[in-house]
Design a protein around this motif. Structure first.
Motif, short mmCIF file in Angstrom:
data_model
loop_
_atom_site.label_atom_id
_atom_site.label_comp_id
_atom_site.label_asym_id
_atom_site.label_seq_id
_atom_site.Cartn_x
_atom_site.Cartn_y
_atom_site.Cartn_z
N ARG B 58 -1.81 11.92 8.17
CA ARG B 58 -1.01 11.88 7.37
C ARG B 58 -0.58 9.95 7.90
O ARG B 58 0.24 9.59 7.17
CB ARG B 58 0.53 12.58 7.70
N ASP B 61 -3.89 5.74 4.56
CA ASP B 61 -4.13 5.78 3.49
C ASP B 61 -4.67 6.29 2.97
O ASP B 61 -5.55 5.66 1.73
CB ASP B 61 -4.08 3.87 3.34
N HIS B 63 -5.26 9.58 0.28
CA HIS B 63 -4.33 10.44 -0.48
C HIS B 63 -5.65 11.62 -0.98
O HIS B 63 -5.32 12.62 -2.00
CB HIS B 63 -4.23 9.87 -2.00
N SER B 65 -6.40 13.91 1.39
CA SER B 65 -6.03 14.92 1.92
C SER B 65 -5.77 16.43 1.15
O SER B 65 -5.49 16.52 0.44
CB SER B 65 -5.86 14.65 2.95
N PRO B 68 -0.70 14.48 1.42
CA PRO B 68 -0.45 13.64 1.62
C PRO B 68 -0.05 12.44 2.25
O PRO B 68 0.33 12.94 3.50
CB PRO B 68 0.74 13.19 -0.13
#
Lengths: 340, 340
Positions: B58, B61, B63, B65, B68
């Motif tokens: 996490r 950067d 998105h 996965s 967030p």
């Protein structure tokens, strides 16, 4: 009974790496066309021999695998179709056609009947098609390992090969969206125009395999039937969907020879909860009758096409076998030793 | 209600590679100790925070996965145990203890209750033990992914970590033979003398991991619970038994940072018919009550030991988190923010 010449393909020496034609040699032996009394064996005239990548494993001096290595200066062995000439086994009679493990030679005396099957001749199914134990590999891998659902996105590598061609067609019959990769434009044409794949691409023309898969699978891949390992597997891992399944089939072992780069994207299995499973058809022999019925029925109805790459003559065997490893074959590679 | 200072650990910037202490910063915010009317939220005093390797995911950067990324200059988030101070949610009352996703800060206003649980205080179970969602990871991975059988040979890497310690103990309770690997002599002692592993070794002292595994598993490995990936996974692949199972747990992703060599022995999955599967505990939440009962019962009976590595004070959080990636922690890494 007559004693006759028996031409053989023998292993010259144990190998490392990719097989070469010179790792094998033609030899002329002699054989009595007779099954010795009390042996329980039977004598077979070999008609068709199957060239399969797994056979390379038996060319190495390695005894820890699921199958022992070949013996140097002895005929190599493989899956074949033959006709019984003489028999000391009450279950097999002269004139019977059989499929199973046999020698790469004109005539073989067969003792081990453990995976041997009698073939019922059928005008609609050429004898050589019974080499299709690898069709069974496709069947087992797709249904037992991949648990396919209608509408899922399926990717098949080496898609015009013996296993891949059937996986793609089974997936289409199951209602999946299917894309195949192969190593030439001719194979790509075949996949799209003859084998019914939704899409196909030549991996050699793709500078970026990850980008290629993203183009063909904007929604990602549910099922990857992996016949090659290496870079294509690595790219597929990046493009799998959540709860994706990867069936790992024999040829992955070949990449371990030629691809020293290793697999780097295995971490994807965690967030995507991917199941990756190797398998051998021999663990699923109870499914064989079901497979035979399913595939034979669809073949007779014209819903499954089967592509063979047939080489004529036992002496063509070594080159045909070696050709597998550079993708020379289109469809299942078969050697015709004799027509009947 | 009072407005008070609220110390926070915030993400400084998105990272690549292994996290550093300087990727995070302490910040002092202000917070009203009140859940706004109509918000449905409740205000929690954070007591214990869990340091877990997955949190690194996490900090990037990225998105795509399953979860967030954190927001730079905002508090990072993780699993925590807290006490409700004020509530606009009828299901949670002041004085309730809860576990779930919270902020790395002294007080959090919590809106999302999707994976939040109320804790029943129990004198026999310290509050911080409820951070054991990773115990649930061990439980799910071992029972659901590995399908263990009594008498099987089980190998666990990062065996003294939060997940590994419980996997090994569950396997012993199940009647398996269990060997763990860890990165220091102290951890190896712990595995053998406190956690009940049959054997344990320090992988840093082994020049040849394949040879080490052959020494500890002369018969091979049935189940490998993989918490690390990389070279240990590669060596385990060589030592798996036929029909072996590999549960791939979170930390494999870390090796993808530090191990550019890749995995080379994946071909073993075919002849050995290995199943390798990634998983997340969140797919198995229906098993949580069963897990809690099983593990709590065994803990109270003294059959399961639980080792925590407790750091005191929110400001110890960044170093404790970063320490996970070099194996600083022994047992589950926890931050105590406040006792009550």
């Amino acid at each position: 009974m007559a004693t006759v010449e028996n031409r053989q393909v023998v292993l010259e020496r144990y190998i490392e790496g990719v097989p070469k034609v010179t790792d094998m040699a033609m030899k002329i032996g002699k054989i009595e066309l007779k099954a010795p009394k009390g042996s329980g064996a039977f004598l077979v005239k070999n008609l068709y021999l199957s060239c399969d990548p797994y056979m390379r494993g038996r060319m190495r001096d390695f005894h820890g695998s699921y199958i022992p290595p070949f013996v140097p200066s002895q005929p190599i062995e493989g899956f074949g179709v033959g006709k019984v000439l003489d028999s000391d086994n009450p279950d097999f009679k002269p004139g019977d056609f059989i499929s199973g493990i046999t020698g790469w030679e004109e005539y073989s005396l067969i003792h081990n009947t453990s995976q041997l099957r009698k073939i019922q001749p059928d005008d609609a199914i050429p004898l050589s098609y019974h080499l299709g134990l690898l069709g069974f590999t496709a069947y087992v891998g797709f249904y037992e390992i991949c648990s396919p659902k209608k509408g899922e996105y399926v990717f098949v590598s080496a898609a015009s090969g013996a296993v891949g061609q059937l996986v793609g067609q089974l997936a289409k019959l199951h209602g999946c969206y299917v894309v195949g990769s192969a190593g030439s434009r001719q194979k790509v044409d075949l996949l799209k125009n003859k084998l019914g794949f939704d899409e196909a691409f030549n991996y050699k023309e793709e500078a970026d395999l990850d980008a290629a898969l993203k183009r063909y699978f904007p929604e990602g891949i549910d099922i990857y039937f992996d016949n090659v390992g290496g870079e294509i597997l690595d790219a597929a891992l990046l493009n799998m969907r959540i709860h994706g399944r990867i069936a790992v089939c024999g040829m992955v072992s070949l990449h371990s020879i030629s691809d020293p780069k290793g697999i780097h994207n295995l971490y994807c299995v965690v967030p995507k909860r991917i199941k990756m499973q190797g398998f051998l058809q021999s663990d699923y022999l109870d499914k064989f009758p079901e497979f035979l019925e399913h595939v034979t029925k669809n073949f007779k109805e014209g819903k499954i096409v089967y592509i063979e790459d047939m080489n004529n003559g036992l002496e063509s065997g070594p080159a045909a076998f070696v050709g597998l490893f550079s993708g020379q074959n289109i469809g299942k590679q078969v050697i015709c030793v004799a027509r009947d």
